[in-house]
Design a protein around this motif. Structure first.
Motif, PDB file in Angstrom:
ATOM      1  N   TRP A  81       0.837  -1.197   0.000  1.00  0.00           N
ATOM      2  CA  TRP A  81       0.000   0.000   0.000  1.00  0.00           C
ATOM      3  C   TRP A  81       0.873   1.249   0.000  1.00  0.00           C
ATOM      4  CZ3 TRP A  81      -1.171   4.355   2.775  1.00  0.00           C
ATOM      5  CH2 TRP A  81      -2.450   4.884   2.626  1.00  0.00           C
ATOM      6  N   PRO A  82       0.516   2.333  -0.734  1.00  0.00           N
ATOM      7  CA  PRO A  82      -0.704   2.429  -1.520  1.00  0.00           C
ATOM      8  C   PRO A  82      -0.557   2.117  -3.007  1.00  0.00           C
ATOM      9  CG  PRO A  82       0.292   4.596  -1.295  1.00  0.00           C
ATOM     10  CD  PRO A  82       1.199   3.640  -0.574  1.00  0.00           C
ATOM     11  N   ASN A  83       0.693   2.004  -3.506  1.00  0.00           N
ATOM     12  CA  ASN A  83       0.788   2.005  -4.975  1.00  0.00           C
ATOM     13  C   ASN A  83       1.957   1.229  -5.549  1.00  0.00           C
ATOM     14  OD1 ASN A  83       2.872   3.671  -4.186  1.00  0.00           O
ATOM     15  ND2 ASN A  83       2.539   5.189  -5.775  1.00  0.00           N
ATOM     16  N   ASP A  84       2.523   0.276  -4.816  1.00  0.00           N
ATOM     17  CA  ASP A  84       3.716  -0.414  -5.310  1.00  0.00           C
ATOM     18  C   ASP A  84       3.451  -1.893  -5.556  1.00  0.00           C
ATOM     19  OD1 ASP A  84       5.217   1.863  -5.209  1.00  0.00           O
ATOM     20  OD2 ASP A  84       6.277   1.350  -3.368  1.00  0.00           O
ATOM     21  N   LEU A  85       3.994  -2.400  -6.667  1.00  0.00           N
ATOM     22  CA  LEU A  85       4.114  -3.837  -6.892  1.00  0.00           C
ATOM     23  C   LEU A  85       5.562  -4.208  -6.631  1.00  0.00           C
ATOM     24  CD1 LEU A  85       2.934  -6.557  -7.857  1.00  0.00           C
ATOM     25  CD2 LEU A  85       3.578  -5.882 -10.190  1.00  0.00           C
ATOM     26  N   LEU A  86       5.763  -5.187  -5.749  1.00  0.00           N
ATOM     27  CA  LEU A  86       7.099  -5.627  -5.384  1.00  0.00           C
ATOM     28  C   LEU A  86       7.407  -6.971  -6.014  1.00  0.00           C
ATOM     29  CD1 LEU A  86       7.024  -4.846  -1.543  1.00  0.00           C
ATOM     30  CD2 LEU A  86       7.645  -3.304  -3.424  1.00  0.00           C
ATOM     31  N   PRO A 119      16.641   6.682  -4.635  1.00  0.00           N
ATOM     32  CA  PRO A 119      17.175   6.878  -3.285  1.00  0.00           C
ATOM     33  C   PRO A 119      16.228   6.322  -2.221  1.00  0.00           C
ATOM     34  CG  PRO A 119      17.433   8.873  -4.599  1.00  0.00           C
ATOM     35  CD  PRO A 119      16.593   7.935  -5.410  1.00  0.00           C
ATOM     36  N   GLY A 120      16.794   5.529  -1.311  1.00  0.00           N
ATOM     37  CA  GLY A 120      16.016   4.994  -0.206  1.00  0.00           C
ATOM     38  C   GLY A 120      15.154   3.796  -0.552  1.00  0.00           C
ATOM     39  N   ARG A 121      15.239   3.289  -1.787  1.00  0.00           N
ATOM     40  CA  ARG A 121      14.414   2.156  -2.195  1.00  0.00           C
ATOM     41  C   ARG A 121      15.285   1.087  -2.844  1.00  0.00           C
ATOM     42  NH1 ARG A 121       8.335   3.210  -2.364  1.00  0.00           N
ATOM     43  NH2 ARG A 121       8.223   5.343  -1.577  1.00  0.00           N
ATOM     44  N   VAL A 122      14.921  -0.154  -2.628  1.00  0.00           N
ATOM     45  CA  VAL A 122      15.523  -1.264  -3.360  1.00  0.00           C
ATOM     46  C   VAL A 122      14.646  -1.514  -4.578  1.00  0.00           C
ATOM     47  CG1 VAL A 122      16.216  -3.674  -3.290  1.00  0.00           C
ATOM     48  CG2 VAL A 122      16.415  -2.254  -1.235  1.00  0.00           C
ATOM     49  N   THR A 123      15.234  -1.494  -5.769  1.00  0.00           N
ATOM     50  CA  THR A 123      14.464  -1.626  -6.997  1.00  0.00           C
ATOM     51  C   THR A 123      14.889  -2.863  -7.775  1.00  0.00           C
ATOM     52  OG1 THR A 123      16.026  -0.236  -8.228  1.00  0.00           O
ATOM     53  CG2 THR A 123      14.154   0.870  -7.196  1.00  0.00           C
ATOM     54  N   THR A 124      14.012  -3.289  -8.675  1.00  0.00           N
ATOM     55  CA  THR A 124      14.301  -4.428  -9.526  1.00  0.00           C
ATOM     56  C   THR A 124      13.535  -4.267 -10.828  1.00  0.00           C
ATOM     57  OG1 THR A 124      14.423  -6.855  -9.589  1.00  0.00           O
ATOM     58  CG2 THR A 124      12.412  -5.890  -8.675  1.00  0.00           C
TER      59      THR A 124
END
Length: 218
Positions: A81-86, A119-124
């Motif tokens: 929540w509110p708007n991320d697909l992990l 910044p501040g996020r782990v991304t893929t």
């Protein structure tokens, strides 16, 4: 797209950018936009009987999760929540809602081929599973979005909320919510309320309903 919506463009139009020079995320953040990822938006015209406009983020999230699972399988995917697909706990997409009059522009960005640094996020990205063509991915996403939009309108929020929770990270997941007033609150994920707001269970056993904020896994 916001200009087209303000000018009266009808519901259902989708636009896809190959790349962007001024992509935006939530709260005005820059959205890095290398070629090969998906940058798309559509218009929804609100009707008096529709659920709250903010819950269109749930429509987009469920549709996106279903389409992405065709490449990854369901196991590594979760909604936050509110708007991320992990994907395996890392951010691979974002959803942005912008409103003008009775129109909501739903913007969706998905890391298909590239993993921009945030910044501040782990991304893929989906490149780990073989990146799909953005145009093909959007065709499937638009179909899924229309299906869930129809249910959102015809059946209300309850079925969509239930489906979103099926895709969510487990109850009890530790989260921190950065609130619009600058404060932060930590708690355990305890589902969504009937209006689609986040419920956090605090250390003292009480619950707190979060209607707006940035949420991070701890």
């Amino acid at each position: 797209m916001l200009g087209l919506a303000a000018a009266g463009e009808s519901e259902g139009l989708w636009l896809r950018a190959v790349t962007q020079t001024a992509g935006r995320g939530r709260q005005g953040r820059d959205w890095v936009s290398p070629r090969g990822n998906l940058y798309a938006s559509t218009i929804v015209r609100l009707r008096p009987t529709d659920p709250a406009a903010a819950t269109l983020a749930l429509v987009a999230a469920v549709a996106l999760a279903e389409v992405t699972a065709a490449w990854t399988g369901r196991e590594p995917l979760s909604l936050k929540w509110p708007n991320d697909l992990l994907l395996d706990g890392a951010k691979m997409s974002g959803i942005l809602l912008e409103r003008t009059g009775d129109a909501v522009v739903v913007g969706i960005g998905v890391n298909l081929a590239h993993r921009p640094e945030v910044p501040g996020r782990v991304t893929t990205s989906l490149a780990l599973y073989g990146a799909p063509d953005p145009a093909l991915f959007l065709e499937e996403l638009a179909t899924a979005f229309e299906r869930w939009l129809s249910r959102w309108r015809g059946e209300g929020l309850a079925p969509l909320r239930e489906k979103w929770l099926e895709w969510a990270h487990p109850k009890g997941t530790a989260l921190v919510a950065n609130l619009p007033d600058g404060s932060a609150i930590e708690g355990l994920f305890d589902g969504l309320d009937a209006d689609g707001a986040l419920i956090l269970r605090l250390a003292d056993g009480s619950t707190r309903v979060i209607h707006a904020g940035d949420v991070f896994l701890i």
